[in-house]
Enzyme design. Structure first.
Site, short mmCIF file in Angstrom:
data_model
loop_
_atom_site.label_atom_id
_atom_site.label_comp_id
_atom_site.label_asym_id
_atom_site.label_seq_id
_atom_site.Cartn_x
_atom_site.Cartn_y
_atom_site.Cartn_z
N ASP A 197 0.83 -1.19 0.00
CA ASP A 197 0.00 0.00 0.00
C ASP A 197 0.87 1.25 0.00
O ASP A 197 0.67 2.19 -0.77
CB ASP A 197 -0.88 -0.04 1.25
CG ASP A 197 -2.05 0.89 1.14
OD1 ASP A 197 -2.34 1.31 0.01
OD2 ASP A 197 -2.67 1.19 2.16
N ASP A 325 -9.38 -0.92 3.18
CA ASP A 325 -8.94 -0.57 4.53
C ASP A 325 -9.90 -1.15 5.55
O ASP A 325 -9.48 -1.73 6.55
CB ASP A 325 -8.84 0.93 4.66
CG ASP A 325 -7.88 1.51 3.65
OD1 ASP A 325 -6.83 0.89 3.47
OD2 ASP A 325 -8.18 2.53 3.04
#
Lengths: 404, 307
Positions: A197, A325
């Site tokens: 990420d 997320d």
């Protein structure tokens, strides 16, 4: 009394934190009530099932730690490579303007997630609590649930609350599926995804960075599954009780976009060899102007909140948080729930504070930020600290009824 | 049945905290953030402590002194955390005031400061309840219950729930006292919070003796009630009804009245507790019925009539 600054400060942060908290809470409850992994859930639970996250190595409890670690690392590497490949594919499609194809694909995957994976969770609930429900009713309910979900994902005119609820539901379902992964693989996977990420959003040439830049240069929405804390101007023309004035161009250009992560899971179970694909692209977008606390004077919007008419000076768009997320926060907490409640609380606090740090950084940096790294790192650290240090201490002390 | 019992234990421990949260904290997002960060502070202190004590555990000896040292260090570390929290809060207050200037809004009201202190204290208290009571409750939902040898009168979970209840109250309101003490430089108020924390922790050592929980728990309850009383008494009771709150009408009184004017359940409870303590004191003749007792009576009548 005049309104004080405290009354409105932090609404946006809470607006993101509360759905994340709800998502984590529900995942923990599902994990708890359905018992240990591989008992009920059909999805990835069958021993020997090959999924995208366990391509290389099948963990078995008897293996020595070194072998587990090696296998888990390989699994995580394979999964991240897969994710990266799919992100680049998505980027290419988006670059050549296959936006409709992407949106329809998202709809299809949302339908699949809600229908089949949600269905398997529903089935295991029915089994676990011995609820008598005939298959026709169940199918109709499930189909309606999935169809409304698909409609709410990408179409205008759906109440924001429904849309948010379906986003959280998608996150929960995928997270529950992920908690079926073996333990070592889960941890390495989470860490690897956090690193990925970071790279994908921040590094020059990172796929998500490119995607965000592309989308903002076209001034379009990303064709992605994203949780919006507040309705967006372009997609939501004042249908609900919420309305915002159109933004001035200058403000729009200062919009900050986040794309966090994109994940594809290819799962094939031994039972029916079905192929399940889930795609979720996470993006966070928020224009943050000025003060570090997250409250800005963007354009003045008039907002009718449920608590009454409140005139607030607020950001032009709410903070957006990618669905991934939600998923991976919840996976961490769900995995912690399999050990003990204490680790759940510790991980929850760590993740939420990591999210808070990310949001504060966002208001300082003003460009796309990955939401996973800080939270996941803190969560993993706190999990192991709690498990190794705190639990023996707390249990030892409080079982002799000495507390402080 | 055991599920009901488990929920009951959880509510015994966290009921007042929940009421405070719903009535005061949940309305302002910033206070929720304060609760979360203060909970995190407490968790970090607990992890530090457990790291330091790891090599000495488990305490197998029957002697009292290892427990005493453990409690002393624990309270010391946590009070250090409280001071750290105060320092951070002080900086934050300056930031918030600067921000208020920017937005051309008034500076933080006294009630705002009190609410932040309350939220910080609630975070500490909730963290205690969560880690020392709630996280041990999982077996309580199962098919049996659990007694410790030293306390055969009630289940272990009930004891820990009561202890957690006491500590929630003590942490919550001693934080208000401490913040007020720091802000105004009152030495007595500054010392009060660590003192009552230490005393309460030492009181739980009574549980080490056989059947001690029957004595320790009421004493802990008294300590909690005393904290509430002290928090209440910090300033003279102002006149009712309260319109505008000025700076010298200070502290918890003002805060409680401010909240009572909104008919919040938690503070009605706090008022009741205050009334009970004062009335019982005046019945025993130790203390004449104070004007504030009468005022509280009037206020309660108003509240009841309003409902």
């Amino acid at each position: 009394m005049d309104p004080s600054v405290l009354d409105t400060l932090g609404i946006d942060i809470i607006g993101v934190m509360s759905p994340v908290s709800i998502c984590m809470l529900l995942v923990v409850l599902i994990v708890y009530s359905l018992g240990p992994p591989s008992s009920d859930l059909a999805a990835g639970a069958n021993p020997g099932a090959t999924t995208a996250a366990t391509l290389v190595y099948q963990e078995s409890p008897a293996d020595p730690p070194a072998q587990k670690l090696e296998g888990a690392l390989l699994n995580a590497a394979a999964f991240v490579a897969l994710v990266a490949a799919v992100t680049f594919l998505l980027l290419l499609l988006y670059y050549y303007n296959f936006t409709n194809f992407l949106k329809n694909y998202m709809r299809f995957s949302a339908f699949f997630v809600l229908g089949s994976m949600g269905g398997s969770i529903l089935l295991s609930f029915l089994k676990h609590f011995s609820v008598p429900l005939d298959s026709v009713t169940c199918a109709i309910l499930l189909f309606n649930f999935a169809v409304v979900g698909v409609l709410s994902v990408f179409s205008a005119g759906v109440p924001i609350l429904l849309r948010q609820a379906y986003m959280v539901a998608l996150g929960i379902i995928v997270a529950v599926w992920f908690t079926q992964l073996p333990e070592w693989t889960t941890w390495t996977l989470l860490m690897a995804l956090a690193v990925y990420d970071l790279v994908a959003v921040l590094a020059p040439g990172g796929p998500l960075k490119l995607l965000v830049e592309l989308a903002s240069s076209r001034e379009e929405e990303l064709p992605a599954l994203v949780y919006e804390a507040r309705p967006n101007v372009s997609t939501r023309p004042a249908t609900g009780s919420l309305e915002l004035q159109p933004l001035p161009q200058s403000v729009r250009s200062s919009a900050i976009e986040f794309v966090n992560l994109e994940a594809e899971i290819v799962e094939s179970t031994n039972a029916d060899r079905s192929l399940v694909e889930i795609e979720s692209v996470e993006e966070e977008r928020s224009p943050l102007v000025g003060f570090g606390g997250g409250q800005q004077t963007g354009s003045t919007g008039r907002r009718n909140s449920s608590s009454g008419d409140v005139e607030v000076i607020e950001m032009t768009k709410g903070i957006k948080l990618g669905l991934g997320d939600f998923v991976f926060y919840s996976v961490l907490v769900g995995r912690a729930a399999m050990y003990d409640l204490m680790t759940v609380y510790a991980c929850y606090l760590a993740i939420i504070s990591g999210l808070g740090c990310t949001l504060i950084l966002l208001s300082i940096c003003r460009h796309a930020l990955p939401a996973l790294p800080i939270s996941i790192t803190l969560g993993v650290i706190f999990y192991f600290l709690t498990r190794l240090l705190m639990e023996p201490f707390v249990v030892g002390v409080s079982s002799s009824l000495v507390m402080f | 049945m055991t599920v009901a019992a488990g929920v009951g234990y959880a509510l015994v421990a966290l009921g007042p905290a929940l009421a405070l949260f719903v009535a005061v904290i949940a309305k302002k997002p910033f206070l929720i953030l304060t609760v979360l960060s203060s909970t995190l502070f407490w968790l970090v202190s607990l992890i530090l402590l457990s790291g330091a004590w790891k090599s000495f555990l488990p305490l197998r000896s029957t002697a009292i002194w290892p427990y005493a040292i453990l409690l002393l260090t624990s309270v010391g570390v946590q009070e250090g955390m409280r001071i750290l929290f105060w320092r951070l809060y002080k900086r934050l207050e300056d930031l918030l005031n600067a921000f208020a200037d920017k937005m051309s809004k008034p500076h933080l009201f006294l009630t705002d400061k009190m609410q932040i202190a309350l939220a910080g204290g609630l975070g500490h208290g909730v963290a205690h309840a969560v880690f020392f009571c709630l996280s041990l409750l999982t077996p309580a939902f199962g098919p049996a219950t659990f007694y410790v040898d030293r306390c055969t009168q009630m289940p272990f979970f009930l004891v820990s729930a009561f202890v957690a209840l006491g500590f929630v109250l003590i942490h919550t309101f001693s934080m208000v006292v401490a913040f007020n003490g720091y802000a105004e430089g009152h030495k007595a108020d500054q010392i009060f919070a660590p003192a009552v924390h230490l005393v309460a922790a030492m009181l739980t050592m009574i549980n080490l003796t056989h059947g001690g929980c029957m004595i320790g728990l009421p004493l802990l309850g008294i300590a909690a009630a005393f904290t509430l009383q002290y928090c209440w008494r910090m300033k003279e009771f102002p006149d009712l009804p309260v319109g505008h709150l000025s700076d010298h009408v200070s502290t918890e009184d003002a805060f409680l009245i401010h909240q009572s004017s909104k008919l919040s359940g938690a503070t009605v409870g706090a008022n009741l507790m205050k009334l009970v303590t004062e009335l019982s004191a005046s019945f025993r003749g130790k203390q004449p019925a104070t004007p504030s007792t009468n005022k509280i009576k009037g206020m309660l009548d108003k509240l009841i009539n309003a409902k």
